[in-house]
Enzyme design. Structure first.
Site, PDB file in Angstrom:
ATOM      1  N   LYS A   1      69.868  12.072 -11.643  1.00 39.16           N
ATOM      2  CA  LYS A   1      69.178  13.144 -10.726  1.00 39.16           C
ATOM      3  C   LYS A   1      70.343  13.352  -9.961  1.00 39.16           C
ATOM      4  CE  LYS A   1      65.191  14.375  -9.501  1.00 39.16           C
ATOM      5  NZ  LYS A   1      63.945  14.648 -10.451  1.00 39.16           N
TER       6      LYS A   1
HETATM    7  P1  NAD Z   1      58.892  23.052  -5.212  1.00 37.72           P
HETATM    8  O1  NAD Z   1      59.798  23.168  -4.279  1.00 37.72           O
HETATM    9  O2  NAD Z   1      58.508  24.208  -6.341  1.00 37.72           O
HETATM   10  O3  NAD Z   1      57.406  22.773  -4.445  1.00 37.72           O
HETATM   11  C1  NAD Z   1      57.340  21.636  -3.537  1.00 37.72           C
HETATM   12  C2  NAD Z   1      56.031  22.122  -2.809  1.00 37.72           C
HETATM   13  O4  NAD Z   1      55.565  21.125  -1.643  1.00 37.72           O
HETATM   14  C3  NAD Z   1      56.184  23.382  -1.969  1.00 37.72           C
HETATM   15  O5  NAD Z   1      54.977  23.910  -1.965  1.00 37.72           O
HETATM   16  C4  NAD Z   1      56.529  22.846  -0.596  1.00 37.72           C
HETATM   17  O6  NAD Z   1      56.215  23.806   0.509  1.00 37.72           O
HETATM   18  C5  NAD Z   1      55.649  21.460  -0.685  1.00 37.72           C
HETATM   19  N1  NAD Z   1      56.219  20.633   0.442  1.00 37.72           N
HETATM   20  C6  NAD Z   1      57.454  20.170   0.793  1.00 37.72           C
HETATM   21  N2  NAD Z   1      57.440  19.035   1.782  1.00 37.72           N
HETATM   22  C7  NAD Z   1      56.378  19.122   2.189  1.00 37.72           C
HETATM   23  C8  NAD Z   1      55.406  18.459   2.968  1.00 37.72           C
HETATM   24  N3  NAD Z   1      56.182  17.422   3.762  1.00 37.72           N
HETATM   25  N4  NAD Z   1      54.283  18.490   3.287  1.00 37.72           N
HETATM   26  C9  NAD Z   1      53.345  19.056   2.221  1.00 37.72           C
HETATM   27  N5  NAD Z   1      53.980  20.030   1.268  1.00 37.72           N
HETATM   28  C10 NAD Z   1      55.366  20.200   1.337  1.00 37.72           C
HETATM   29  O7  NAD Z   1      59.025  21.551  -6.076  1.00 37.72           O
HETATM   30  P2  NAD Z   1      58.235  21.035  -7.434  1.00 37.72           P
HETATM   31  O8  NAD Z   1      59.118  21.469  -8.584  1.00 37.72           O
HETATM   32  O9  NAD Z   1      56.791  21.647  -7.432  1.00 37.72           O
HETATM   33  O10 NAD Z   1      58.303  19.498  -7.301  1.00 37.72           O
HETATM   34  C11 NAD Z   1      57.519  18.596  -6.299  1.00 37.72           C
HETATM   35  C12 NAD Z   1      57.629  17.404  -6.679  1.00 37.72           C
HETATM   36  O11 NAD Z   1      57.414  17.056  -8.096  1.00 37.72           O
HETATM   37  C13 NAD Z   1      58.925  16.842  -6.338  1.00 37.72           C
HETATM   38  O12 NAD Z   1      58.636  15.260  -6.021  1.00 37.72           O
HETATM   39  C14 NAD Z   1      59.500  16.805  -7.720  1.00 37.72           C
HETATM   40  O13 NAD Z   1      60.606  15.848  -7.646  1.00 37.72           O
HETATM   41  C15 NAD Z   1      58.388  16.591  -8.519  1.00 37.72           C
HETATM   42  N6  NAD Z   1      58.568  16.917 -10.014  1.00 37.72           N
HETATM   43  C16 NAD Z   1      58.820  18.237 -10.415  1.00 37.72           C
HETATM   44  C17 NAD Z   1      59.260  18.512 -11.666  1.00 37.72           C
HETATM   45  C18 NAD Z   1      59.331  19.911 -12.204  1.00 37.72           C
HETATM   46  O14 NAD Z   1      59.195  20.092 -13.133  1.00 37.72           O
HETATM   47  N7  NAD Z   1      59.407  20.970 -11.174  1.00 37.72           N
HETATM   48  C19 NAD Z   1      59.015  17.745 -12.655  1.00 37.72           C
HETATM   49  C20 NAD Z   1      58.696  16.156 -12.341  1.00 37.72           C
HETATM   50  C21 NAD Z   1      58.555  15.964 -10.943  1.00 37.72           C
END
Ligand code: NAD
Length: 428
Positions: free
Chosen positions: A118
């Site tokens: 990461k």
């Molecule tokens: P992203 O940036 O596309 O979306 C994050 C979302 O969470 C946004 O809607 C943002 O406004 C919201 N957010 C941020 N802080 C917040 C808070 N304090 N309270 C409520 N909402 C909040 O990111 P993503 O890619 O959707 O990733 C989200 C999570 O999933 C992370 O933990 C990431 O590590 C995990 N993840 C992502 C992927 C992927 O393929 N994108 C894969 C596995 C895990």
């Protein structure tokens, strides 16, 4: 059995942040059920390597600013490392170390030939123009050029990074190598070797694991009442999938707060609004609430798809969901986990629930290496097969050992890595 000498590196090290200590505690809680040697257990308690760098950026106004950048590789036992790049004000060495170790377990659980990594840059993307983000990404990539590569470490998007970020990373790496290397990153645009269905894969996989859990619990997914925290790549796609399958999405949130309607929200309208306005801020066609209130709404399934540390000892006793699904990495603290276990609320853990992203990233890498591309149905079917297989193995271990789904997922994952490490041995 080989003994491990005391003391090994138990004094606090630079990556020993609360989040990394939580990840390590989850690992240690599962060890007694995994039946691995002390040598293997000790080796896998630490990331293999980490870098911290300072990344200079020329701002659009001509001034200069330096940002902290990180990359942590947790394990190369099963193959090259794989893991996201996030741009966030809270990125730190310890956060990357925790997330890298979860990636190791996730890849192992899904039986992908990778270890975990990461990285990221400590910055707030809202303060930067696309031109600044491009310069920052390109400099970050050039700093990493000796560490990443298709056979060593393959980045992907994470919080606040996307297909465009990966295209800039791929281009920078390719320029420095002198030829196109699409397989150095995943989550790229399709035009440069990206895979169809990669963007939707994590959210779709989250719903596939929830659906499997519903089957085990004797529920129909389409009759469930859903609360969704996070409306980005993971939460936004998962909300659409659930809505399309007929489930009632009662509430969703993003960083601007939560939206709620007991009759169910119009998810496509929310997407339209977010696409137009950049977030859900200002949407006024339903009740608004805080993220804290949203988490405590009564529902069948609570999806936590925003970020780490959302379900804690402060709110776990008040959560009124019957099942929790972790779309985000690390959203539940150890204390909250214990409270949910005592209250009989199953938690589908992050390393299982959100593994769809890395699984389709693996498919993308395989397609790039072979220069042969699959269609959407083939990818979706292969993903469902992998997610269901992993879910069923986790469920069986949980039943057999009478442990939580998180512990069971860790046990299944640790066994995969431990088996390979025992066979390889520790060099020299
Ligand atoms: P992203 O940036 O596309 O979306 C994050 C979302 O969470 C946004 O809607 C943002 O406004 C919201 N957010 C941020 N802080 C917040 C808070 N304090 N309270 C409520 N909402 C909040 O990111 P993503 O890619 O959707 O990733 C989200 C999570 O999933 C992370 O933990 C990431 O590590 C995990 N993840 C992502 C992927 C992927 O393929 N994108 C894969 C596995 C895990």
């Amino acid at each position: 059995m080989a003994r491990v000498q005391e003391p090994t590196v138990r004094q606090p090290l630079e990556w020993d942040s609360p989040l990394f200590l939580m990840a390590r505690a989850q690992f240690e809680q599962s060890l007694p059920f995994a039946d691995v040697s002390p040598m293997v257990a000790e080796r896998l308690s630490f990331p293999e390597r980490a870098v911290i760098m300072s990344v200079p950026l020329r701002r659009d106004d001509g001034t200069w600013q330096i940002f902290a950048g990180y990359r942590v590789q947790h394990s190369t036992v099963l193959g090259p490392t794989k893991g996201g790049v996030r741009y966030d004000p809270e990125v730190s060495l310890g956060e990357c170390a925790a997330l890298a170790s979860w990636m190791t377990w996730k890849c192992a659980l899904l039986r992908l030939p990778y270890g975990g990594a990461k990285g990221g840059i400590r910055c707030d993307v809202r303060e930067h123009s696309p031109a600044e983000l491009q310069r920052l990404t390109r400099r970050f990539t050039s700093e990493l050029v000796t560490m990443i590569g298709p056979k060593t470490d393959i980045p992907a998007p994470d919080m606040a990074t996307n297909e465009q970020t990966m295209a800039w990373m791929m281009d920078t790496y390719s320029m420095l190598k002198g030829h196109a290397v699409p397989e150095v990153v995943t989550g790229k645009p399709i035009s440069v070797g990206g895979s169809v269905f990669r963007r939707e894969a994590t959210g779709a996989g989250v719903v596939m694991s929830a659906e499997r859990a519903c089957e085990r619990l004797g529920w129909n997914l389409n009759e469930r009442r859903i609360v969704m925290q996070g409306f980005g790549n993971v939460g936004g796609v998962a909300a659409s999938e659930l809505h399309e399958r007929g489930a009632t999405v009662l509430a969703v949130s993003d960083i601007s707060g939560g939206l709620h309607s007991e009759d169910g929200l119009d998810v496509p309208a929310l997407h339209e609004y977010a696409a137009e306005h950049g977030s859900l801020e200002g949407y006024d066609r339903c009740e608004r609430m805080t993220n804290e209130e949203l988490l405590e709404l009564p529902c069948d399934i609570l999806f936590v798809c925003a970020r780490e540390d959302q379900l804690t000892s402060a709110n776990a006793a008040r959560i009124e969901a019957r099942l929790i699904v972790e779309g985000a990495n690390g959203p539940t603290t150890l204390e909250a986990d214990a409270i949910f276990a005592e209250r009989g609320i199953p938690v589908i853990p992050d390393i299982l629930a959100n593994a769809g992203g890395v699984t389709v990233s693996y498919f993308e890498w395989v397609q790039d290496l072979g220069r042969l591309f699959w269609d959407r149905d083939e990818i979706r079917n292969r993903l469902a097969e992998k997610m269901h297989d992993a879910f069923d193995r986790v469920w069986s271990v949980a039943e057999e050992k009478k442990i939580t789904l998180r512990q069971a997922a860790m046990v299944a994952a640790i066994r995969e890595v431990a088996g390979a490490l025992e066979a390889r041995g520790i060099y020299p």
